[in-house]
Enzyme design. Structure first.
Site, PDB file in Angstrom:
ATOM      1  N   ARG A 159      13.982  47.114  62.851  1.00  0.00           N
ATOM      2  CA  ARG A 159      14.176  48.387  63.422  1.00  0.00           C
ATOM      3  C   ARG A 159      15.132  49.255  62.484  1.00  0.00           C
ATOM      4  O   ARG A 159      16.221  48.700  61.821  1.00  0.00           O
ATOM      5  CB  ARG A 159      14.887  48.218  64.772  1.00  0.00           C
ATOM      6  CG  ARG A 159      15.091  49.485  65.677  1.00  0.00           C
ATOM      7  CD  ARG A 159      15.930  49.244  66.818  1.00  0.00           C
ATOM      8  NE  ARG A 159      17.392  49.402  66.700  1.00  0.00           N
ATOM      9  CZ  ARG A 159      18.181  49.684  67.390  1.00  0.00           C
ATOM     10  NH1 ARG A 159      17.900  49.504  68.774  1.00  0.00           N
ATOM     11  NH2 ARG A 159      19.743  49.571  67.106  1.00  0.00           N
ATOM     12  N   TYR A 218      24.211  56.726  68.080  1.00  0.00           N
ATOM     13  CA  TYR A 218      23.672  55.376  68.297  1.00  0.00           C
ATOM     14  C   TYR A 218      23.091  54.804  67.339  1.00  0.00           C
ATOM     15  O   TYR A 218      22.210  55.233  66.613  1.00  0.00           O
ATOM     16  CB  TYR A 218      22.842  55.441  69.621  1.00  0.00           C
ATOM     17  CG  TYR A 218      21.988  54.090  69.936  1.00  0.00           C
ATOM     18  CD1 TYR A 218      22.658  53.275  70.294  1.00  0.00           C
ATOM     19  CD2 TYR A 218      20.817  54.052  69.417  1.00  0.00           C
ATOM     20  CE1 TYR A 218      22.123  52.071  70.941  1.00  0.00           C
ATOM     21  CE2 TYR A 218      20.090  53.027  69.576  1.00  0.00           C
ATOM     22  CZ  TYR A 218      20.778  51.845  70.444  1.00  0.00           C
ATOM     23  OH  TYR A 218      19.950  50.661  70.200  1.00  0.00           O
ATOM     24  N   ASP A 254      14.338  53.452  67.635  1.00  0.00           N
ATOM     25  CA  ASP A 254      14.758  53.764  69.039  1.00  0.00           C
ATOM     26  C   ASP A 254      15.360  55.128  69.065  1.00  0.00           C
ATOM     27  O   ASP A 254      16.359  55.411  68.536  1.00  0.00           O
ATOM     28  CB  ASP A 254      15.977  52.578  69.334  1.00  0.00           C
ATOM     29  CG  ASP A 254      16.375  52.766  70.791  1.00  0.00           C
ATOM     30  OD1 ASP A 254      15.815  53.712  71.601  1.00  0.00           O
ATOM     31  OD2 ASP A 254      17.186  51.912  70.927  1.00  0.00           O
ATOM     32  N   HIS A 296      16.308  56.408  72.018  1.00  0.00           N
ATOM     33  CA  HIS A 296      17.453  55.979  73.020  1.00  0.00           C
ATOM     34  C   HIS A 296      17.598  57.229  73.936  1.00  0.00           C
ATOM     35  O   HIS A 296      18.688  57.539  74.254  1.00  0.00           O
ATOM     36  CB  HIS A 296      18.691  55.630  72.061  1.00  0.00           C
ATOM     37  CG  HIS A 296      19.677  54.939  72.805  1.00  0.00           C
ATOM     38  ND1 HIS A 296      20.894  55.147  73.651  1.00  0.00           N
ATOM     39  CD2 HIS A 296      19.402  53.523  72.959  1.00  0.00           C
ATOM     40  CE1 HIS A 296      21.619  53.874  73.925  1.00  0.00           C
ATOM     41  NE2 HIS A 296      20.737  53.111  73.681  1.00  0.00           N
ATOM     42  N   GLU A 340      10.693  53.378  70.569  1.00  0.00           N
ATOM     43  CA  GLU A 340      11.463  52.826  71.749  1.00  0.00           C
ATOM     44  C   GLU A 340      12.264  54.002  72.339  1.00  0.00           C
ATOM     45  O   GLU A 340      12.872  54.937  71.829  1.00  0.00           O
ATOM     46  CB  GLU A 340      12.427  51.841  71.248  1.00  0.00           C
ATOM     47  CG  GLU A 340      13.078  51.417  72.563  1.00  0.00           C
ATOM     48  CD  GLU A 340      14.223  50.348  71.906  1.00  0.00           C
ATOM     49  OE1 GLU A 340      15.025  49.887  72.926  1.00  0.00           O
ATOM     50  OE2 GLU A 340      14.089  49.537  70.953  1.00  0.00           O
ATOM     51  N   GLU A 391      14.415  48.826  78.579  1.00  0.00           N
ATOM     52  CA  GLU A 391      15.383  48.308  78.991  1.00  0.00           C
ATOM     53  C   GLU A 391      16.400  48.416  79.845  1.00  0.00           C
ATOM     54  O   GLU A 391      17.512  47.533  80.196  1.00  0.00           O
ATOM     55  CB  GLU A 391      16.377  48.241  77.465  1.00  0.00           C
ATOM     56  CG  GLU A 391      17.020  49.525  77.094  1.00  0.00           C
ATOM     57  CD  GLU A 391      17.794  49.623  75.705  1.00  0.00           C
ATOM     58  OE1 GLU A 391      18.781  49.935  75.694  1.00  0.00           O
ATOM     59  OE2 GLU A 391      16.871  49.490  74.866  1.00  0.00           O
ATOM     60  N   ARG A 400      10.174  46.265  77.697  1.00  0.00           N
ATOM     61  CA  ARG A 400      11.762  46.129  77.024  1.00  0.00           C
ATOM     62  C   ARG A 400      12.604  45.374  77.948  1.00  0.00           C
ATOM     63  O   ARG A 400      13.813  45.441  77.370  1.00  0.00           O
ATOM     64  CB  ARG A 400      12.123  47.417  76.490  1.00  0.00           C
ATOM     65  CG  ARG A 400      11.182  47.857  75.376  1.00  0.00           C
ATOM     66  CD  ARG A 400      11.842  47.194  74.132  1.00  0.00           C
ATOM     67  NE  ARG A 400      13.170  47.530  73.580  1.00  0.00           N
ATOM     68  CZ  ARG A 400      14.271  46.577  73.363  1.00  0.00           C
ATOM     69  NH1 ARG A 400      13.641  45.540  73.179  1.00  0.00           N
ATOM     70  NH2 ARG A 400      15.492  47.251  72.826  1.00  0.00           N
ATOM     71  N   GLU A 418      13.576  41.227  70.437  1.00  0.00           N
ATOM     72  CA  GLU A 418      14.663  41.794  69.688  1.00  0.00           C
ATOM     73  C   GLU A 418      15.756  40.666  69.648  1.00  0.00           C
ATOM     74  O   GLU A 418      15.935  39.810  70.483  1.00  0.00           O
ATOM     75  CB  GLU A 418      15.523  42.912  70.604  1.00  0.00           C
ATOM     76  CG  GLU A 418      16.544  43.603  69.894  1.00  0.00           C
ATOM     77  CD  GLU A 418      17.227  44.738  70.683  1.00  0.00           C
ATOM     78  OE1 GLU A 418      17.908  45.467  70.079  1.00  0.00           O
ATOM     79  OE2 GLU A 418      16.929  44.976  71.815  1.00  0.00           O
ATOM     80  N   TRP A 424      22.947  59.483  76.244  1.00  0.00           N
ATOM     81  CA  TRP A 424      23.544  58.649  75.061  1.00  0.00           C
ATOM     82  C   TRP A 424      22.316  57.675  74.553  1.00  0.00           C
ATOM     83  O   TRP A 424      22.235  57.679  73.360  1.00  0.00           O
ATOM     84  CB  TRP A 424      24.756  57.735  75.486  1.00  0.00           C
ATOM     85  CG  TRP A 424      25.301  56.796  74.240  1.00  0.00           C
ATOM     86  CD1 TRP A 424      25.401  57.517  73.158  1.00  0.00           C
ATOM     87  CD2 TRP A 424      24.832  55.466  74.308  1.00  0.00           C
ATOM     88  NE1 TRP A 424      25.934  56.190  72.402  1.00  0.00           N
ATOM     89  CE2 TRP A 424      25.711  55.105  73.017  1.00  0.00           C
ATOM     90  CE3 TRP A 424      24.545  54.635  75.074  1.00  0.00           C
ATOM     91  CZ2 TRP A 424      25.760  53.822  72.642  1.00  0.00           C
ATOM     92  CZ3 TRP A 424      24.517  53.405  74.478  1.00  0.00           C
ATOM     93  CH2 TRP A 424      25.144  52.916  73.597  1.00  0.00           C
TER      94      TRP A 424
END
Length: 418
Positions: free
Chosen positions: A158, A170, A226, A228, A252, A278, A299, A355, A418
């Site tokens: 990643r 991030y 990602d 995010h 992602e 996630e 995820r 991951e 975030w």
């Protein structure tokens, strides 16, 4: 007419359940369940930045319900905790359920004398492909980070990068590091730190970074990125289309998962594979995402999605739609949660990738681990149960210290994802 509950199997009655909170470098919540015969099972209940909410849920509401129950009745206990709460789902509830579920699976496998994956159907592969994490504040630092991850054996990586004009972002450490990726977003402070964000700058910058990485490392290295949750559906569609030439393994969290309709727009404009979930905690959260083929990888983690029992429901529904897995596995999932994920990874057919962030040496003092990392593949090991132990003395040396995930603000001060 009532039906009496069958008597517990000899010695499998739950004698005690303890909620253990420790902070070896970062905070973890663990549930330790012990049967009358002294068989111990561990479950991960860590919810980064909100750990004590789950600890209280377990201690004040769940533990009293467990004492005297048969540890072998995993599905019945799962349904009792889920349906019996009335206020279903949500991260706190599902983390608590996950901790109980994984601890009971650990006990069942220990009693059977088998590694847990054998009770889940046995191995479907020799090892589990995992991806590492590279980041950099500029291109040279990013390239060095990728090389360091390759040196540690990662075959998929990643890539996260700083963005010109954005001070903190991030996925990128504040200081360069060599070798192990040690980014931990939760800061030990009385209040959350604030980071900033500029979507236009990010959309301009990222494609060039991925182009440079491809030019340096060639077409064979699987790359992941990602976003995010920070983009609107239209912005995510633009990004997905812009990065198509660089053949990402996945993009992602390109847009918040709580707006599944927005992913239809993304799908209309790009063939870049999408990984989502996630922050999703149950199979019901995925139903539309999967039935409409809006994502390519799920995820969620064992820790946040109701344990092995809860995540297996998601995995099986995903398989019906040719969607694969990419379970969440940062260091805020404890070694207990990571081991549970690896046993499930090894058994399921529709594994995509796992991951993997290595835990710190301090964490290793508290949690003994038998899973192994070799040749770019993970394996949960052959010890009965999960293969993880908990050292009380080491845990006591690392007390809990409040920590928060950051907040994000736009340049004008508006709170942003975030």
């Amino acid at each position: 007419m009532t039906l009496d509950q069958p008597a517990p199997s000899r010695g499998s009655t739950i004698r005690s359940a303890e909620v253990l909170v420790t902070g070896p470098g970062r905070n973890f919540v663990t549930l330790r369940v012990t049967t009358q015969d002294g068989v111990v099972g561990l479950g991960d209940a860590t919810l980064n930045g909100r750990e004590l909410a789950v600890a209280s849920y377990l201690q004040d509401h769940v533990v009293p319900m467990l004492i005297g129950r048969d540890a072998h009745r995993i599905e019945d206990t799962w349904q009792m905790l889920h349906r019996g709460a009335y206020w279903r789902r949500g991260p706190v509830t599902m983390c608590a359920i996950a901790a109980v579920d994984v601890a009971l699976w650990d006990i069942k496998a220990r009693i059977a004398g088998l590694p847990l994956y054998q009770l889940l159907g046995g191995a479907s592969r020799e090892g589990i492909m995992a991806y590492g994490h590279a980041s950099g504040r500029d291109l040279p630092e990013l390239m060095d980070s990728i090389r360091a991850q390759q040196a540690e054996g990662f075959r998929s990586i990643r890539v996260q990068t700083s963005v010109p004009g954005v001070d903190k972002i991030y996925g990128v450490s504040a200081a360069p590091s060599s070798g192990t990726y040690d980014y931990e977003p939760a800061q030990r402070a009385p209040l959350p730190v604030e980071e900033d964000w500029d979507t236009r700058a990010y959309l301009r910058h990222l494609p060039g970074v991925l182009e440079a990485v491809r030019n340096e490392f060639g077409p064979e290295l699987p790359l992941l990125h990602d976003a995010h949750h920070r983009l609107t559906p239209n912005e995510a569609a633009r990004l997905g289309r812009a990065v198509e030439p660089y053949d990402l393994f996945w993009l992602e969290d390109c847009t918040p998962a709580d707006n599944p309709e927005g992913l239809r727009l993304v799908r209309q404009h790009t063939t870049t594979p999408l990984a989502i979930g996630e922050v999703l905690t149950s199979v019901w959260d995925y139903r539309q995402l999967l039935s409409e083929q809006l994502i390519d990888y799920v995820r969620s983690s064992v820790t946040h999605a109701g344990g092995i029992t809860g995540l297996r429901r998601i995995v099986d529904l995903a398989a019906l739609h040719q969607v694969r897995t990419g379970f969440h596995g940062p260091t805020d999932v404890s070694p207990v949660g990571m081991a549970a994920a690896l046993h499930l990874d090894l058994a399921i057919h529709n594994l995509g990738i796992q991951e993997y962030m290595q835990h710190s040496a301090l964490t290793g003092e508290v949690f003994g681990q038998t899973f192994r990392w070799s040749g770019g593949l993970l394996h949960p090991g052959e010890e009965p149960g999960l293969g993880v132990t908990y050292d009380d003395d080491a845990a006591d040396r690392h007390p809990y210290s409040a920590a928060y995930l950051p907040l994000n603000r736009l340049k004008d001060g508006t709170i942003h994802d975030w």
